[in-house]
Scaffold this motif. Structure first.
Motif, mmCIF file in Angstrom:
data_model
loop_
_atom_site.group_PDB
_atom_site.id
_atom_site.type_symbol
_atom_site.label_atom_id
_atom_site.label_comp_id
_atom_site.label_asym_id
_atom_site.label_seq_id
_atom_site.Cartn_x
_atom_site.Cartn_y
_atom_site.Cartn_z
ATOM 1 N N ASP A 1 0.848 -1.192 0.000
ATOM 2 C CA ASP A 1 0.000 0.000 0.000
ATOM 3 C C ASP A 1 0.881 1.239 0.000
ATOM 4 O O ASP A 1 2.071 1.182 0.334
ATOM 5 N N ILE A 2 0.316 2.362 -0.418
ATOM 6 C CA ILE A 2 1.044 3.630 -0.412
ATOM 7 C C ILE A 2 0.214 4.690 0.305
ATOM 8 O O ILE A 2 -1.007 4.569 0.450
ATOM 9 N N HIS A 3 0.904 5.742 0.765
ATOM 10 C CA HIS A 3 0.284 6.993 1.192
ATOM 11 C C HIS A 3 0.704 8.027 0.167
ATOM 12 O O HIS A 3 1.904 8.245 -0.034
ATOM 13 N N TYR A 4 -0.272 8.657 -0.489
ATOM 14 C CA TYR A 4 0.083 9.635 -1.526
ATOM 15 C C TYR A 4 -0.305 11.045 -1.087
ATOM 16 O O TYR A 4 -1.482 11.354 -0.917
ATOM 17 N N TRP A 5 0.734 11.895 -0.901
ATOM 18 C CA TRP A 5 0.520 13.266 -0.445
ATOM 19 C C TRP A 5 1.142 14.293 -1.399
ATOM 20 O O TRP A 5 1.429 15.419 -1.011
ATOM 21 N N GLY A 6 1.317 13.896 -2.661
ATOM 22 C CA GLY A 6 1.938 14.805 -3.623
ATOM 23 C C GLY A 6 1.105 16.029 -3.938
ATOM 24 O O GLY A 6 1.646 17.074 -4.279
ATOM 25 N N VAL A 7 -0.237 15.910 -3.804
ATOM 26 C CA VAL A 7 -1.099 17.057 -4.098
ATOM 27 C C VAL A 7 -1.129 18.015 -2.917
ATOM 28 O O VAL A 7 -0.852 19.210 -3.065
ATOM 29 N N TRP A 8 -1.464 17.512 -1.722
ATOM 30 C CA TRP A 8 -1.559 18.426 -0.585
ATOM 31 C C TRP A 8 -0.182 18.916 -0.137
ATOM 32 O O TRP A 8 0.104 20.115 -0.189
ATOM 33 N N HIS A 9 0.675 18.019 0.306
ATOM 34 C CA HIS A 9 1.971 18.444 0.830
ATOM 35 C C HIS A 9 2.937 18.836 -0.291
ATOM 36 O O HIS A 9 3.815 19.669 -0.083
ATOM 37 N N GLY A 10 2.771 18.235 -1.469
ATOM 38 C CA GLY A 10 3.679 18.526 -2.577
ATOM 39 C C GLY A 10 3.254 19.688 -3.441
ATOM 40 O O GLY A 10 4.027 20.151 -4.291
ATOM 41 N N GLY A 11 2.025 20.163 -3.270
ATOM 42 C CA GLY A 11 1.556 21.322 -4.025
ATOM 43 C C GLY A 11 1.275 21.049 -5.492
ATOM 44 O O GLY A 11 1.165 21.977 -6.291
ATOM 45 N N LYS A 12 1.134 19.767 -5.865
ATOM 46 C CA LYS A 12 0.889 19.442 -7.266
ATOM 47 C C LYS A 12 -0.586 19.601 -7.616
ATOM 48 O O LYS A 12 -1.449 19.655 -6.746
ATOM 49 N N SER A 13 -0.868 19.666 -8.915
ATOM 50 C CA SER A 13 -2.250 19.846 -9.369
ATOM 51 C C SER A 13 -3.026 18.548 -9.187
ATOM 52 O O SER A 13 -2.459 17.461 -9.019
ATOM 53 N N PHE A 14 -4.353 18.644 -9.265
ATOM 54 C CA PHE A 14 -5.193 17.466 -9.114
ATOM 55 C C PHE A 14 -4.924 16.438 -10.213
ATOM 56 O O PHE A 14 -5.114 15.237 -10.006
ATOM 57 N N ASP A 15 -4.484 16.889 -11.387
ATOM 58 C CA ASP A 15 -4.188 15.965 -12.482
ATOM 59 C C ASP A 15 -3.063 15.008 -12.129
ATOM 60 O O ASP A 15 -2.921 13.958 -12.771
ATOM 61 N N GLU A 16 -2.268 15.355 -11.121
ATOM 62 C CA GLU A 16 -1.158 14.493 -10.733
ATOM 63 C C GLU A 16 -1.658 13.144 -10.216
ATOM 64 O O GLU A 16 -0.957 12.130 -10.346
ATOM 65 N N TYR A 17 -2.859 13.120 -9.646
ATOM 66 C CA TYR A 17 -3.432 11.847 -9.195
ATOM 67 C C TYR A 17 -3.471 10.834 -10.344
ATOM 68 O O TYR A 17 -3.306 9.630 -10.129
ATOM 69 N N LEU A 18 -3.726 11.331 -11.562
ATOM 70 C CA LEU A 18 -3.914 10.436 -12.698
ATOM 71 C C LEU A 18 -2.623 9.724 -13.102
ATOM 72 O O LEU A 18 -2.654 8.778 -13.897
ATOM 73 N N LYS A 19 -1.489 10.173 -12.561
ATOM 74 C CA LYS A 19 -0.205 9.538 -12.857
ATOM 75 C C LYS A 19 0.154 8.457 -11.838
ATOM 76 O O LYS A 19 1.124 7.719 -12.028
ATOM 77 N N ILE A 20 -0.595 8.396 -10.749
ATOM 78 C CA ILE A 20 -0.293 7.477 -9.657
ATOM 79 C C ILE A 20 -1.137 6.212 -9.823
ATOM 80 O O ILE A 20 -2.358 6.284 -9.931
ATOM 81 N N LYS A 21 -0.464 5.052 -9.819
ATOM 82 C CA LYS A 21 -1.157 3.783 -10.057
ATOM 83 C C LYS A 21 -0.776 2.762 -8.978
ATOM 84 O O LYS A 21 0.024 1.849 -9.208
#
Length: 519
Positions: free
Chosen positions: A189-209
């Protein structure tokens, strides 16, 4: 696998309901767990940075059919490995396993929250003067979580050479004794915080699989109804007021991150109420973008547990349900994204792809795609896809080339799915815009509210109402909220009170607001 059947996990992280546990009532626990059921969830993760919950909590999970991911109470820190401490931990683990493991809702025991990730990435900064680097910390970790906790779990739960309840050493992790980067997406499992803590756009979710995502989140402000319990001065009704900033749960990013993303997605709100509304709408769009993408990856990805369900006090946080039990606007997005059947769409390499997802049943559905003009509030074109078979999977059902559309900043797509050959069929609905919402010129609209004994009927005759937001001073939640109201398509709205004594009063303070109203 639950009873030899694969189950897609749809859940949320649970934190303490109050800073003082003796103030938490059984009614508050019941309301939150019922809210999980009402929003189509099947799992709750009791987070390791908090406390083990009451017997009543686990009994209700059994009753409501909510699976429990139970962390041991270790999180984000280094712990001793001396003999006395390990002996104390062994007793703690024994006592809680014996207290809780008879509950059929217990799905998995997990050794800790983020300790493995913290150790791998050296969050806590190992001694630079020690030539052995992190090695002593790794040894301590192994003594505590493998040699003590895992060994105790085996002693307590082993049955016919198998654990009666599975054990996972850490979250996130690649697996027991599988040392490596816990952020790897192809295992564990992963914890993904690239959008909130990393400041990335919502589209970044679409790169995470990921195979499974057990933490991800986005903040919003609480409603004025909830904040008014602790902010009594009008001067506090400002996002940079000292009292409101004090209640920010992520001070390093916090309000700045919310405002930055608001400016990325919306036109700037005209007043404080509109800031609160836009922040909750923003949170809903963020979470639903992630959840729907990862559901489209089924069965490669087998679940999501977002951060977080509830709040420990009135303030600004990642919760989708406020302290006291009120649903934020974002929680209605969770409800829609966790429906048993999901119809969704996203932009991929110049095409708009339409997908249908059904995890636990073979269904045949009818899908209708409508393209609307925003400024005219008119249907421009539609497509119907009949007898789409979804065999316990996620399927791309259609795609459109975006370059074929003359004015993409004036159109959006409405997607509806219904199950064939079902008399009282439910409509599963979604919508997708091709650009950030700030680029659209939403028209104003008038909304009629008709009040009946147990519900209200909302109707608009002129223009589409975008992201209609209902509020009332009565604690509880609506049957629908944050939706699009289309001309001449009335919507009946019901209300579930948090307190039965307020059942008849919710209509008296009912108000409605659209995204356009906040500009």
């Amino acid at each position: 696998m639950i009873n030899n059947k694969s189950v897609y996990i749809k859940g949320a992280n649970w934190i303490p309901l109050d800073c003082f546990p003796n103030r938490v009532s059984n009614e508050e626990i019941d309301l939150l767990l019922k809210s999980m059921i009402a929003s189509n969830m099947n799992c709750v993760r009791v987070w390791g940075g908090a406390s083990y919950e009451s017997d009543y909590f686990y009994s209700l999970c059994d009753t409501y059919g909510i699976l429990v991911w139970q962390d041991m109470m270790f999180a984000c820190s280094l712990y001793p490995s001396d003999v006395d401490f390990l002996a104390n931990v062994k007793v703690e683990v024994q006592q809680n396993i014996r207290r809780l493991s008879s509950n059929p809702s217990l799905m998995v025991w997990c050794g800790n929250n983020e300790n493995e990730e913290a150790l791998f990435n050296d969050w806590l900064k190992s001694n630079p003067n020690n030539s052995r680097g992190k090695e002593p910390l790794i040894v301590d970790y192994h003594k505590l979580f493998i040699e003590t906790i895992y060994k105790t779990v085996q002693e307590e739960l082993k049955f016919k050479n198998k654990l009666s309840i599975p054990f996972w050493a850490s979250s996130p992790s690649n697996g027991i004794c599988k040392w490596g980067d816990p952020a790897l997406q192809n295992k564990g499992d992963i914890h993904y915080w690239g959008v909130w803590h990393g400041g990335k756009s919502f589209d970044e979710y679409l790169k995470i699989k990921p195979r499974f995502c057990s933490e991800f989140g986005f903040q919003s402000f609480a409603s004025k109804q909830t904040l008014s319990k602790v902010l009594h001065d009008e001067d506090d009704w400002n996002i940079t007021s000292p009292n409101l900033e004090y209640r920010q749960r992520s001070p390093a990013k916090g309000n700045k991150a919310i405002i930055e993303h608001i400016m990325n997605q919306f036109r700037f709100p005209k007043d404080f109420d509109s800031v609160l509304y836009q922040s909750q709408l923003l949170q809903g769009i963020s979470l639903s973008t992630a959840i729907e993408h990862w559901r489209r990856l089924y069965p490669y990805c087998m679940g999501t547990i977002y951060w977080q369900l509830n709040d420990i006090w009135p303030g600004t946080s990642w919760s989708t349900i406020e302290h006291g039990g009120n649903w934020k606007l974002s929680h209605y997005f969770i409800k829609n994204s966790y429906e048993s059947i999901l119809v969704s769409a996203f932009v991929n390499d110049g095409n708009l792809e339409f997908w249908a997802t059904a995890e636990n049943e073979d269904v045949c559905i009818l899908i209708r795609i409508d393209m609307y003009s925003v400024q005219l509030s008119q249907l421009l074109q539609n497509w119907s896809l009949e007898s789409v078979n979804i065999n316990q999977e996620s399927t791309k059902v259609s795609s459109l080339c975006i370059s074929d559309f003359e004015n993409p900043c004036d159109i959006f797509f409405r997607i509806r799915g219904t199950i064939n050959n079902v008399q009282e069929h439910e409509i599963y609905e979604n919508q997708v815009f091709l650009h950030p919402l700030k680029q659209y010129n939403f028209p104003s609209c008038s909304i009629n509210i008709e009040k009946y004994e147990d519900h209200v009927r909302l109707l608009t005759y002129d223009n589409i109402a975008y992201y209609l937001y209902l509020q009332t001073d009565t604690p509880g939640y609506f049957s629908h909220n944050g939706f699009m109201l289309y001309p001449n398509e009335p919507r009946n709205i019901y209300f579930t009170p948090g307190d039965i004594q307020h059942d008849s009063n919710w209509m008296e303070t009912l108000s409605v607001k659209t995204l356009r109203d906040g500009y």
